[in-house]
Design a protein around this motif. Sequence first.
Motif, PDB file in Angstrom:
ATOM      1  N   VAL A 170      26.484  34.213  26.456  1.00  0.00           N
ATOM      2  CA  VAL A 170      27.111  32.894  26.352  1.00  0.00           C
ATOM      3  C   VAL A 170      27.121  32.267  27.739  1.00  0.00           C
ATOM      4  N   LEU A 171      26.647  31.026  27.828  1.00  0.00           N
ATOM      5  CA  LEU A 171      26.544  30.340  29.124  1.00  0.00           C
ATOM      6  C   LEU A 171      27.164  28.947  29.025  1.00  0.00           C
ATOM      7  N   PHE A 172      27.957  28.597  30.047  1.00  0.00           N
ATOM      8  CA  PHE A 172      28.573  27.272  30.092  1.00  0.00           C
ATOM      9  C   PHE A 172      28.265  26.622  31.438  1.00  0.00           C
ATOM     10  N   ASN A 173      27.757  25.406  31.381  1.00  0.00           N
ATOM     11  CA  ASN A 173      27.518  24.626  32.594  1.00  0.00           C
ATOM     12  C   ASN A 173      28.401  23.384  32.541  1.00  0.00           C
ATOM     13  N   GLY A 174      29.434  23.357  33.388  1.00  0.00           N
ATOM     14  CA  GLY A 174      30.320  22.190  33.438  1.00  0.00           C
ATOM     15  C   GLY A 174      29.821  21.109  34.375  1.00  0.00           C
ATOM     16  N   ARG A 175      28.755  21.377  35.102  1.00  0.00           N
ATOM     17  CA  ARG A 175      28.267  20.441  36.115  1.00  0.00           C
ATOM     18  C   ARG A 175      27.520  19.268  35.468  1.00  0.00           C
ATOM     19  N   ALA A 176      27.438  18.191  36.228  1.00  0.00           N
ATOM     20  CA  ALA A 176      26.760  16.997  35.720  1.00  0.00           C
ATOM     21  C   ALA A 176      25.250  17.065  35.922  1.00  0.00           C
ATOM     22  N   GLU A 177      24.757  18.213  36.452  1.00  0.00           N
ATOM     23  CA  GLU A 177      23.313  18.388  36.615  1.00  0.00           C
ATOM     24  C   GLU A 177      22.911  19.701  35.952  1.00  0.00           C
ATOM     25  N   ALA A 178      21.656  19.750  35.512  1.00  0.00           N
ATOM     26  CA  ALA A 178      21.130  20.998  34.961  1.00  0.00           C
ATOM     27  C   ALA A 178      21.101  22.050  36.066  1.00  0.00           C
ATOM     28  N   ARG A 179      21.220  23.306  35.690  1.00  0.00           N
ATOM     29  CA  ARG A 179      21.198  24.397  36.660  1.00  0.00           C
ATOM     30  C   ARG A 179      20.383  25.560  36.106  1.00  0.00           C
ATOM     31  N   LYS A 180      19.606  26.182  37.006  1.00  0.00           N
ATOM     32  CA  LYS A 180      18.912  27.408  36.629  1.00  0.00           C
ATOM     33  C   LYS A 180      19.838  28.580  36.908  1.00  0.00           C
ATOM     34  N   VAL A 181      19.975  29.461  35.942  1.00  0.00           N
ATOM     35  CA  VAL A 181      20.834  30.632  36.155  1.00  0.00           C
ATOM     36  C   VAL A 181      20.058  31.902  35.824  1.00  0.00           C
ATOM     37  N   PRO A 182      20.291  32.964  36.600  1.00  0.00           N
ATOM     38  CA  PRO A 182      19.674  34.253  36.267  1.00  0.00           C
ATOM     39  C   PRO A 182      20.371  34.847  35.054  1.00  0.00           C
ATOM     40  N   ILE A 183      19.578  35.448  34.164  1.00  0.00           N
ATOM     41  CA  ILE A 183      20.190  36.038  32.961  1.00  0.00           C
ATOM     42  C   ILE A 183      19.748  37.496  32.829  1.00  0.00           C
ATOM     43  N   PRO A 184      20.533  38.299  32.112  1.00  0.00           N
ATOM     44  CA  PRO A 184      20.154  39.698  31.894  1.00  0.00           C
ATOM     45  C   PRO A 184      18.819  39.792  31.149  1.00  0.00           C
ATOM     46  N   THR A 185      18.205  40.933  31.280  1.00  0.00           N
ATOM     47  CA  THR A 185      16.882  41.161  30.705  1.00  0.00           C
ATOM     48  C   THR A 185      16.837  40.875  29.205  1.00  0.00           C
TER      49      THR A 185
END
Length: 679
Positions: free
Chosen positions: A626-641
Amino acid sequence: MYFPKTNFLLLLLACCWACGEPASAPTTSAEQPNPTNMNMTYDDYPVYVGQDLGLRYRPEASDFRLWAPSAEAVRLQLYETATGGTTLSSHPLEKAPQGLWKLQLPGDQLAKYYTFQVQIAGEWLAEVPDPYAVAVGTNGQRAMVVDLAQTNPPGWEKDQRPPLAHPTDIVLYELHVRDLSLHDNSGIQNQGKFLGLTERGTQNPSGQATGLDHILDLGVTHVHLLPSFDYLSVDESRLDEPQFNWGYDPQNYNIPEGSYSTDPADGRVRIREFKQMVQTLHENGLRVILDVVYNHTGITEGSNFNQLVPGYYYRQDTSGGFSNASACGNETASDRDMMRKFMLESVEYWVREYHIDGFRFDLMGIHDIETMNRISERLAAIDSTIFVYGEGWTAGASPLPAERQALKRNTRHLQSVAAFSDDLRDGLKGSVFEHRERGFVSGQEGRDESIKFGIVAATEHPQIDYPAVNYSDAYWAPQPSQCINYVSCHDNHTLLDRLMISNPEADEAELIRMHTLAQTIVLTSQGVPFLHAGTELLRTKEGEENSYKSPDTINRLDWSRRDRYAGVFDYYRQLIQLRKNHPAFRMRSTPMIQQHLEFLDLVEPQLVGYTIRDHANGDDWSDILVLFNGRAEARKVPIPTGPWTVVLQENAVNEAGLARVTAAELELPRQSAMILMKR
Ligand code: CA
């Protein structure tokens, strides 16, 4: 009622607005009747242990029992009508041990109205119904002799609670009876009435479901009704005029509100119609929660309690006047034997007579922990699935020591009683007292620990930095079922209105992103989610913050929004279905959450992510991300395999899969949630 945090002055103002009368200054000791013997305190009053206070009706005779230990004499006045007219007859009650007064009236008294009056220091106080009255006429002025068995709708004896396996399976929907049906576009016949909740097949002009059908479409499990006991502020003799009130000004605790019935004068009608409502909701798989306001009475000196046993049912300040932790002019004394007994017997009565499935305690912090635990035990003995929760705060200082108050921070001392999480609520959108303040979904950094705190339902989790949580520096829910997660309720601005105030630059599309992100966090978090009715239609009160007595035009649900925001409604419907389909979002214990739920280490602020591993709580998905981005810009995030299957993205839900992800990082669109899974 309004939530107090630390700013009592603000609260005081806010709370008073909802009480139906301005908070009065504490009375002096001289004005307030005290125990007649100067050496006697209220705690020395004799306690009546019998379970038969109030009326016992039989066609042969009616028995009345009243507890009034400070009275010199008590009389019952009999009437033909709910209001007006002359007294039919007056009957003295006979004094008995334990502060009891009793009377047997021979003959069939059915449908007569009555009041009690006590004499103290030679003076007769006002005529009032007793606290145990089960029926009243117009405006609750006189009690009514009824045969409760005659008020049952057909099939009532077969009425059953819908099944509930565990409290974390609950999805609460907080609704005002009148709001649901008052708009003409509801298509509902019984507008503003209990019966409005019994109508199936109702539609708005374009054919979309309204009312009960709409609630069923949404998929919530419990309808939580704003005060529906008899309250003071709506004049039941003028129901042809529009009148609105939330109802946080109790008058008769054990009786449904008259203005929600089709005939407030005949005390039997509101009882029958309330039962019809519960029966219909049960038949359709919905449980029913009552919002109960035992913490104060709508009026103080003149209340039923105070006219029968002056002072006893209330706490006093150091000068002997009424203390005021409710900010409504008084606070009741649950720690006194006969007030505690009243509360215990009142909730039991609502369960046994009306088949109520749970209670939301207004300003629960005013009640003492022991009373709340006794209530929880008594209800569990009837049915262990009855759910109890409340506002773990007060609206002002109370003479009850803080360690005895049923406050949020004392939830660990409460048995199976839940508290509202203002931590998540304000973490998501900003403080309810600072209207322009933003939260996680609306552009504020520094709220991530409050969001994580909500995700684990305010329980103990090794990855939470508790001092960084907005209001709580430690966990407070011993079990996830003791945390109510929410972002908005009847108090304060609707979620949409709040976001419009805090983010005036945002266009509607962006407001919807924030709105749905906030409720996605609520509906995927552990614990018990709570929705303010209409949030699924982007409810607005046109910016009004405290609509406790605002016109219907502000408060009513507008069913044209089901067309205008069909996509939002459909998303919330699917989100609730996702929660229902996946027990991993409804883990039943703190150790289970500790074992399965692990937060990702996302260094950038306003990003929160976590996994739920190993078929948590029997889920058929092995792993959930489950991922939540509260920012007003898109973001790249590392995720588990991976590989991962995307099941929720950009307000689309598809459990069969929207996309497949094999990369080690993922782009999260601005202000959005993403849920991925492995089978
Ligand atoms: Ca009323």
